[in-house]
Design an enzyme around this catalytic site. Structure first.
Site, short mmCIF file in Angstrom:
data_model
loop_
_atom_site.label_atom_id
_atom_site.label_comp_id
_atom_site.label_asym_id
_atom_site.label_seq_id
_atom_site.Cartn_x
_atom_site.Cartn_y
_atom_site.Cartn_z
N HIS A 114 20.97 -10.34 -14.72
CA HIS A 114 21.63 -9.60 -13.65
C HIS A 114 23.12 -9.87 -13.71
O HIS A 114 23.53 -11.02 -13.89
CB HIS A 114 21.06 -10.03 -12.29
CG HIS A 114 21.63 -9.27 -11.15
ND1 HIS A 114 21.28 -7.97 -10.88
CD2 HIS A 114 22.56 -9.61 -10.23
CE1 HIS A 114 21.96 -7.55 -9.83
NE2 HIS A 114 22.74 -8.53 -9.41
N GLU A 179 27.02 -12.10 -20.77
CA GLU A 179 25.58 -11.83 -20.86
C GLU A 179 25.10 -12.00 -22.29
O GLU A 179 24.06 -12.63 -22.55
CB GLU A 179 25.26 -10.41 -20.39
CG GLU A 179 25.42 -10.18 -18.91
CD GLU A 179 25.11 -8.75 -18.50
OE1 GLU A 179 24.21 -8.14 -19.12
OE2 GLU A 179 25.73 -8.25 -17.56
#
Length: 194
Positions: A114, A179
């Site tokens: 997320h 990420e």
């Protein structure tokens, strides 16, 4: 014993590609018995499927619009996933809300990333919300998926500074780079402990 990863995508698959690259460069299969066994998508035109095929990874597409409801799509998706005997199911830009039954089926091995430092800014528009709140840092969170949105146990987080003049787009680009760094490591760590 081999530990298979099945990755679910809906689009370009940049996080999937980061995991595949790391798995190849660090020889996960040889060193840890971990391999990306398949990449599945709900869109046949997902660019990430092409990337996966270039790496010799099995791919499949199941069009969610061809199913009468969410439950029947999730059941067919689970059958496709289970064909690869996954030790982990990794969501990498899979743009479908999963049913509680699906989440329960893969409890403890269903992973998502997320683009915020959870529990802050669960849901959508995370980067603009972080800017609006005056945050000095932002980042990404790898977590286990539970029925409650973005609320599962945290496996890893990566932090980036919020810079003067940042827009949601510039912040998103910096978070995405983070990420790509943390997701592969978090997935491997999870499987090494399994």
């Amino acid at each position: 014993m081999k530990k298979n990863i099945v990755i679910l995508i809906s689009g370009g698959g940049s996080n999937m590609a980061a995991i595949v690259r790391e798995a190849e460069q660090q020889d996960w299969a040889g060193r840890h018995g971990v391999r990306v066994a398949a990449v599945l998508s709900n869109r046949a035109d997902a660019e990430g499927l092409r990337i996966a095929r270039q790496h010799g990874i099995a791919t499949a597409a199941l069009d969610h619009k061809a199913f009468p409801d969410r439950e029947s799509f999730d059941a067919a998706l689970a059958d496709a996933i289970d064909a690869h005997a996954p030790a982990a199911v990794v969501l990498a830009g899979f743009m479908r809300i999963l049913t509680p039954g699906f989440v329960q089926r893969y409890a403890g091995r269903l992973v998502n990333i997320h683009p915020s430092l959870l529990p802050a800014f669960a849901g959508l528009n995370t980067h603009q919300r972080a800017l609006d709140a005056g945050c000095k840092v932002a980042g990404a969170t790898v977590h286990l998926v539970t029925p409650e949105l973005d609320a599962g146990p945290i496996l890893a987080q990566g932090v980036v500074p919020v810079l003067e003049g940042d827009t949601a787009q510039t912040l998103a680009a910096r978070v995405l780079a983070q990420e790509h760094a943390i997701y592969p490591r978090a997935v491997l760590d999870l499987l090494r402990k399994a």
